[in-house]
Design an enzyme around this catalytic site. Sequence first.
Site, short mmCIF file in Angstrom:
data_model
loop_
_atom_site.label_atom_id
_atom_site.label_comp_id
_atom_site.label_asym_id
_atom_site.label_seq_id
_atom_site.Cartn_x
_atom_site.Cartn_y
_atom_site.Cartn_z
CG HIS A 102 61.14 30.09 -8.02
ND1 HIS A 102 59.92 29.95 -7.43
CD2 HIS A 102 60.96 29.80 -9.33
CE1 HIS A 102 59.03 29.58 -8.33
NE2 HIS A 102 59.62 29.48 -9.49
CG ASP A 105 60.60 31.65 -4.32
OD1 ASP A 105 60.33 32.63 -5.02
OD2 ASP A 105 60.34 30.47 -4.64
C1 XUL Z 1 54.29 29.25 -13.00
C2 XUL Z 1 54.72 28.05 -12.26
C3 XUL Z 1 56.03 28.14 -11.57
C4 XUL Z 1 56.80 26.87 -11.56
C5 XUL Z 1 58.17 26.98 -10.99
O1 XUL Z 1 53.10 29.10 -13.69
O2 XUL Z 1 54.02 27.08 -12.21
O3 XUL Z 1 55.80 28.60 -10.29
O4 XUL Z 1 56.12 25.88 -10.84
O5 XUL Z 1 58.94 27.94 -11.60
#
Ligand code: XUL
Length: 439
Positions: A102, A105
Amino acid sequence: MKTFFENVPQIKYEGKDSKNPMAFKHYNKDEVVLGKKMSEHLKFAMSYWHTLCAGGVDMFGSATIDRNYTCKCASPLEMAKAKADAAFDFMTKLGIEYFCFHDVDIDPESENLAEFKANIEEMTDYIKGLMDKTGIKLLWGTANNFSNPRYMHGAGTSPFADAFACAAFQIRNGLDATIKLGGKGYVFWGGREGYETLLNTDMGLELDNMARLMKMAVEYGRSHGFDGDFYIEPKPKEPTKHQYDFDAATVLGFLRKYGLEKDFKLNIEANHATLAGHTFEHELTVARINDAFGSIDANQGDYLLGWDTDEFPSNVYDATKCMIQVIKAGGFTNGGLNFDAKVRRGSYTPEDIAYGYINGMDTYALGLKMAAKIIEDGRLDAMVSERYESYKSGIGAKIIAGETSLDELADYAMSLEKIDVKSGRQELIESIINNIMFS
Ligand code: XUL
Ligand code: CO
């Protein structure tokens, strides 16, 4: 200089009899299974957030994992760079070829959006350097449109246009970063795209707006050179009471309603499937038969807990059933197998993260080998095919060919002296699977 993963050595394949905790027992990356190397079948990816960021915080307690990658006195950008160094050190040691992230991150978040954007540009330059040095690739990128308080009522489904615009800002950054780093996927996980109560919610407007944002993302991505897949990652609840991307079937209905199905595939997460009351295998099958299978977030839930525990996968049966679906879908193209998994709060050392990945990768290597054995054995496929035999000739063949009518079928039914319905043989099939797996 002391490095974060200094107690994690280069992890090698030592075979199933090895007792070395820092070695693979089943994942032998160059071993060929069904005509393809294990590493190509599995396309393992590291989740940046759980592996490098999560500190073990829960509702009742603070962080247990030390996430300082360099001196605490370092600036946020220096800290983010040290974190990236640790990420690439870890992936190199584990032989993981892809990662997912993300925006927040990798990037010190700032409430000043110009600074936030400048930080991500600097960090993606830095990460690009590490990618060039190690050959590690980006599987997919995404934007964290759920943690910041401005998204308390949603992002793309927020009742507030300013929050919607901030979501667009983060998605543009996320797409720019993904394109710059050569990622072949961009994920939408609707963390807060849902509701707490329908009493204050205009569901129709919220879903239309979510689709508007996705269309804008597709237009932007395609006109800026993104030729990979967009993914929606279904999840039924948590953090919101109800999330719109409830499960694979719901998401497919949404994509088709808004004409997004050409650009979007599904990123199926094991623990999200179980939260929706489905098996992982079910969600993968729904994606596959609708030509929407894209990528996987591998983890597992706890049978006794009703939330997303994101444990490292260790269940070989589930991994086997998953890999049967992946093989039947023709394998991964742009997608891969991202370990969206974290160590338990009490497993607070860097070595624990390595143990989690080693067992996760071994579990999927076993799953792949078992899936290949089951497919090569052929008994399971033969039994399924035989179960539908009645559609291969006679009235069944006419049903499949669309060459019959309700009238003809009703008359046919009335002419039957005996109705032919056979045993499902579930117990036999389960024993055959055990027989194949453990022979
Ligand atoms: C949350 C989840 C996230 C997604 C990406 O449950 O799975 O980490 O994979 O935003
Ligand atoms: Co996920």
